[in-house]
Motif scaffolding. Sequence first.
Motif, PDB file in Angstrom:
ATOM      1  N   ASP A  73      18.060  -4.336-133.587  1.00 26.42           N
ATOM      2  CA  ASP A  73      18.936  -3.998-132.464  1.00 26.42           C
ATOM      3  C   ASP A  73      18.582  -4.880-131.256  1.00 26.42           C
ATOM      4  O   ASP A  73      17.488  -4.762-130.704  1.00 26.42           O
ATOM      5  N   GLU A  75      19.374  -4.840-128.136  1.00 25.56           N
ATOM      6  CA  GLU A  75      19.021  -4.184-126.868  1.00 25.56           C
ATOM      7  C   GLU A  75      17.572  -3.685-126.897  1.00 25.56           C
ATOM      8  O   GLU A  75      16.805  -3.898-125.954  1.00 25.56           O
ATOM      9  N   SER A  79      14.809  -5.879-124.425  1.00 25.49           N
ATOM     10  CA  SER A  79      14.542  -5.190-123.153  1.00 25.49           C
ATOM     11  C   SER A  79      13.048  -5.231-122.836  1.00 25.49           C
ATOM     12  O   SER A  79      12.220  -5.152-123.744  1.00 25.49           O
ATOM     13  N   TYR A 135      21.095 -12.765-125.332  1.00 24.07           N
ATOM     14  CA  TYR A 135      20.459 -11.435-125.364  1.00 24.07           C
ATOM     15  C   TYR A 135      19.323 -11.370-124.347  1.00 24.07           C
ATOM     16  O   TYR A 135      19.170 -10.395-123.616  1.00 24.07           O
ATOM     17  N   GLN A 138      20.608 -11.085-120.891  1.00 26.98           N
ATOM     18  CA  GLN A 138      21.232  -9.786-120.625  1.00 26.98           C
ATOM     19  C   GLN A 138      20.174  -8.702-120.400  1.00 26.98           C
ATOM     20  O   GLN A 138      20.278  -7.915-119.473  1.00 26.98           O
ATOM     21  N   TYR A 139      19.150  -8.684-121.233  1.00 24.83           N
ATOM     22  CA  TYR A 139      18.222  -7.534-121.215  1.00 24.83           C
ATOM     23  C   TYR A 139      16.899  -7.809-120.497  1.00 24.83           C
ATOM     24  O   TYR A 139      16.229  -6.862-120.083  1.00 24.83           O
TER      25      TYR A 139
END
Length: 446
Positions: A73, A75, A79, A135, A138-139
């Motif tokens: 995943d 996210e 993160s 990604y 974004q995170y």
Amino acid sequence: MTNLKAQSILVAGGGSTFTPGIIMMLLDNLDSFPIRQIKFYDNDEERQKIVADACEIMLKENAPDIKFVATTDPEIAFSDIDFVMAHIRVGKYAMREKDEKIPLKYGVIGQETCGPGGIAYGMRSIGGVLELIDYMEQYSPDAWMLNYSNPAAIVAEATRKLRPDSKIINICDMPVGIEYRMAEILGLKTRKDFVARYYGLNHFGWWTDIWDHEGNDLMPKIREWVAEHGYVTPSELENGSEQEESWMHTYAKAKDVYALTPDVLPNTYLKYYLYSQDEVEIANPDYTRANEVMDGREKQVFSECVRISKENTASMTNLEADDHASYIVDLARAIAYNTRERMLLIVENKGAINNFDSTAMVEIPCIITSNGPEPLVMGEIPRFQKGLMEQQVAVEKLVVEAWAEGSYQKLWQAITMSKTVPNARVAQQILDDLIEVNKEYWPELN
Ligand code: NAD
Ligand code: G6P
Ligand code: MN
């Protein structure tokens, strides 16, 4: 050094054969590079799980406070991350095998990163690596991506052109590996006992100077050795080597590559461009390096990971952390704590090689700071090297343009321009075969 801020690391391509080595190296360096969290990300859950289960045991046994997560995943993976250590292989070994075997059908070298095989791999990798960058931004927008994913030259050009503001640094372990050999040839303990000056493109460069820390010139001694033995080390000459024969051939072949430019020391990958025909002649079109790796490194790493999980201990493992792992950990440490270490990286030229395209992605020494690399000036390069590099950089730029524009014409030009390919007709035959097998991975070409 206990007051250093502890880091959170994501390994992207968690299922890579190189992942366990990187984890072991991170564990060996916790006093100078403390870690609070390690995550694995891969798009192949099953493959990653085998490696992750074994690495989780290593972490539990050596540093139980480090949080560990393996996930598919994005996210969860991206993160709360400080560094992404990326080493994905889009299409995996099955596609590498095709990259190597298709050109060989037409008498052209079949290689992971050089020639048409490297171009085909580039057309698959660009999208995969850009996705990782997106990604990350974004995170964890403050994170750095340290990228090993090949073909590093084409990936680096793609990130320069298509993600110009991203915090990505592209790296290669070949110069490091050769420098370890040079240290052995010189009777030194480690490559860190000398300082090197080097310029070129990725898998396409030359050392101009090697000094010890007192400023003594070590080039004459290495040159004398390489002229006779290539990068085969004294102990390998005497006792043989544990390295696979194909790599030993490469180290020996450096002698012939060196003969062409005897004032500098070559990267081993230049053999594919300067002695393409010799390489084709010794290649087995039915069993290439991809087969060797699948039967060798991949089997060995995966069976050892399975054994570790079954016995629930990694205490007796034969997996090793090597210079490949130490290089990426050194780089992360240098950025995290502003050590200003000098390292070879693939960066935008911007005048560092002053008689060469300022937008080319070149491999040169840089000083590593918390704000990223500061490239060192390499000055003017000779006509022979410059000519070769201009042809090769044009290939790399054409591939990225072909990917971005979906251009068949530009990809055909790129393959035609590769020094490994004899003419446009052969280039087109290879291209048409490559398109056929890469439908799932390449953008549509018109
Ligand atoms: P590998 O196939 O064992 O591992 C690659 C992993 O990436 C696989 O688990 C695969 O499932 C995963 N993957 C593929 N596409 C992905 C995607 N889009 N998103 C997330 N994960 C994805 O390969 P390997 O032999 O261990 O090598 C890994 C990479 O490191 C290769 O690109 C290789 O060329 C590169 N490498 C580079 C250097 C260098 O000098 N730059 C040195 C060694 C290895
Ligand atoms: C060298 C190169 C890498 C390459 C690696 C593995 O270290 O710098 O770019 O991926 O070799 O090659 P192999 O053929 O063993 O997978
Ligand atoms: Mn490399």
